[in-house]
Design a protein around this motif. Structure first.
Motif: not given
Length: 209
Positions: A155-164
């Motif tokens: 799982v990656t974390t979107n650095p802008i939205t903090d969405r997984r």
């Protein structure tokens, strides 16, 4: 289009294709002997999940623990041990069997049962966490994903939205949407990420062998 093999209706196969497409795997529009396993694998995960969920819910709803049962055995043992002579005579006079032998055997069995209950392991997680079976589902899907895709579930974390997010997240959410929609409210990227961490921190020793 050639009709799908018996037992796989077109709608079920399209759902299978959609779930695997979310993982980045393209499978043909028409199943054959070399691709039917993609559907069978998903159904196997569903069966294992439903079995684990049933056990989890049964354990959670079971209010009597092994320790409680052991305490009851001890209490009954002490009560029988404390019978006075008059009570014993009344007990003996109410039956044609050897009351003394029955009492001795019963107390012995209670002691054995108490010891067994003290040593039995009561599942602790189902009593503390309501949706732990979802973690089991995620781990099952992670193992399947690794097997079929040749890469670890992540799982990656979107650095802008903090969405997984990520292919594995979409794979899991596609499976849940079609096979266990009642779990959608408790399934999300963060839950998937937590389950993968649990698997990493507590690897299956059989898989390491």
């Amino acid at each position: 289009m050639v009709d799908p093999p018996p037992g796989i209706d077109p709608e079920a196969w399209q759902i299978t294709r959609e779930i695997w497409a979310a993982a980045g795997k393209t499978i043909p529009e028409t199943p054959d002997k070399d691709t039917l396993h993609f559907h069978a694998d998903l159904k196997r995960v569903l069966a294992n999940f439903e079995a684990a969920k049933a056990v989890s819910e049964r354990d959670r709803n079971n209010e009597l623990s092994f320790n409680d049962l052991a305490d009851h055995c001890r209490e009954l043992y002490q009560t029988l041990y404390g019978l006075d002579e008059i009570a014993f005579m009344r007990l003996a006079g109410s039956s044609t069997v050897d009351a003394e032998q029955v009492l001795t055997n019963t107390m012995s069995n209670l002691s054995i049962l108490e010891t067994a209950c003290r040593g039995a392991k009561t599942p602790g997680i189902p009593r503390k966490r309501k949706h732990e079976h979802n973690e089991f589902l995620i781990i099952l899907l992670a193992n399947l994903y690794q097997q079929k895709m040749g890469q670890n579930a992540s799982v990656t974390t979107n650095p802008i939205t903090d969405r997984r997010e990520g292919k594995f997240v979409e794979f899991v959410m596609g499976f849940v949407k079609h096979f266990v929609p009642d779990q959608l409210d408790t399934m999300n990227g963060r839950a998937i990420q937590r389950a993968l961490k649990v698997q990493r921190d507590n690897p299956d020793p059989l898989q390491k062998a």
